[in-house]
Motif scaffolding. Structure first.
Motif, mmCIF file in Angstrom:
data_model
loop_
_atom_site.group_PDB
_atom_site.id
_atom_site.type_symbol
_atom_site.label_atom_id
_atom_site.label_comp_id
_atom_site.label_asym_id
_atom_site.label_seq_id
_atom_site.Cartn_x
_atom_site.Cartn_y
_atom_site.Cartn_z
ATOM 1 N N THR A 152 17.823 74.919 -37.473
ATOM 2 C CA THR A 152 19.267 74.658 -37.462
ATOM 3 C C THR A 152 20.018 75.822 -38.094
ATOM 4 O OG1 THR A 152 18.906 72.264 -37.556
ATOM 5 C CG2 THR A 152 21.075 73.080 -38.270
ATOM 6 N N ASP A 169 29.426 73.675 -43.841
ATOM 7 C CA ASP A 169 29.899 72.416 -43.253
ATOM 8 C C ASP A 169 29.194 72.121 -41.933
ATOM 9 O OD1 ASP A 169 31.635 72.072 -45.378
ATOM 10 O OD2 ASP A 169 33.413 72.771 -44.272
ATOM 11 N N THR A 172 25.995 70.003 -42.075
ATOM 12 C CA THR A 172 26.084 68.688 -42.710
ATOM 13 C C THR A 172 25.359 67.590 -41.945
ATOM 14 O OG1 THR A 172 28.152 69.282 -43.781
ATOM 15 C CG2 THR A 172 27.683 66.933 -43.560
ATOM 16 N N GLU A 173 25.525 67.526 -40.635
ATOM 17 C CA GLU A 173 24.916 66.445 -39.861
ATOM 18 C C GLU A 173 23.392 66.454 -39.990
ATOM 19 O OE1 GLU A 173 24.587 65.056 -35.209
ATOM 20 O OE2 GLU A 173 26.432 66.053 -35.858
ATOM 21 N N ASP A 176 22.388 65.517 -43.606
ATOM 22 C CA ASP A 176 22.526 64.071 -43.840
ATOM 23 C C ASP A 176 21.363 63.296 -43.221
ATOM 24 O OD1 ASP A 176 24.851 64.464 -45.290
ATOM 25 O OD2 ASP A 176 26.195 63.841 -43.660
ATOM 26 N N ALA A 177 20.940 63.697 -42.028
ATOM 27 C CA ALA A 177 19.814 63.018 -41.367
ATOM 28 C C ALA A 177 18.520 63.238 -42.150
ATOM 29 C CB ALA A 177 19.666 63.522 -39.935
#
Length: 188
Positions: A152, A169, A172-173, A176-177
């Motif tokens: 990523t 930012d 973030t996704e 969070d996962a």
């Protein structure tokens, strides 16, 4: 008290980004065993500067995860008792050679002039501390999520970013996962 310090009292109410936005110009480097030694040197430097203050110091971020490619910036969290009592810590860190970069509610960031070490100051009990440690410890022990996170970062760093915060930012996704899986793995 220096101009950079503010007296104890209410916390910052806005984000002060000293020096303004900075473009991301750093690429990923393969994990470097020297990162742990650089952290240890700065841990001592910070500990010496803040010897009169009760602090905890942790290596966080990608450079704290063996085997993970990272931007060669050592991230450190310093846990203090009162973020508003800047006179207890900020002047000492500035005297130790760090520069103030961010002052925002609940968080201060100082860094080296070379921008290769970022020191995040957070108040004891701030949930962000546990989140940093959760991610670090999970990535240290989970090769699949470590590989996902690295891929990523590689994909995102191929884009142009106005500011380092925009790049952060964008991750973030995925972060969070990964943290959700980390919480599930530890039964929380």
């Amino acid at each position: 008290m220096s101009e950079s310090s503010k007296p104890s009292g209410p916390d910052a109410t806005t984000v002060e980004l000293v020096g303004g936005a900075e473009a991301v110009e750093v690429g990923l480097h393969s994990y470097d065993d020297r990162w742990a030694a650089i952290y240890a040197d700065h841990r001592r430097r910070i500990g010496d500067a803040l010897a009169a203050v009760h602090v905890d110091i942790e290596h966080i971020g990608s450079t704290s995860v063996p085997g993970l490619a990272a931007k060669p910036i050592i991230d450190i969290v310093v846990i203090i008792d009162d973020i508003t009592a800047e006179e207890d810590y900020l002047d000492a860190l500035l005297a130790a050679g760090y520069e103030l970069r961010v002052r925002e509610p609940g968080h201060r960031l100082v860094r080296t002039a070379a921008r290769d070490v970022h020191v995040h100051l957070l108040e004891r009990g701030d949930p962000a501390i546990d989140e940093y440690i959760l991610l670090r410890d999970h990535l240290r022990s989970n090769a699949d999520d470590r590989a996902l996170y690295e891929s990523t970062k590689r994909r995102l760093l191929n884009k142009q970013w106005r500011d380092m915060n925009d790049y952060a930012d964008a991750k973030t996704e995925v972060i969070d996962a990964i943290k959700a899986r980390a919480r599930a793995a530890r039964g929380a």
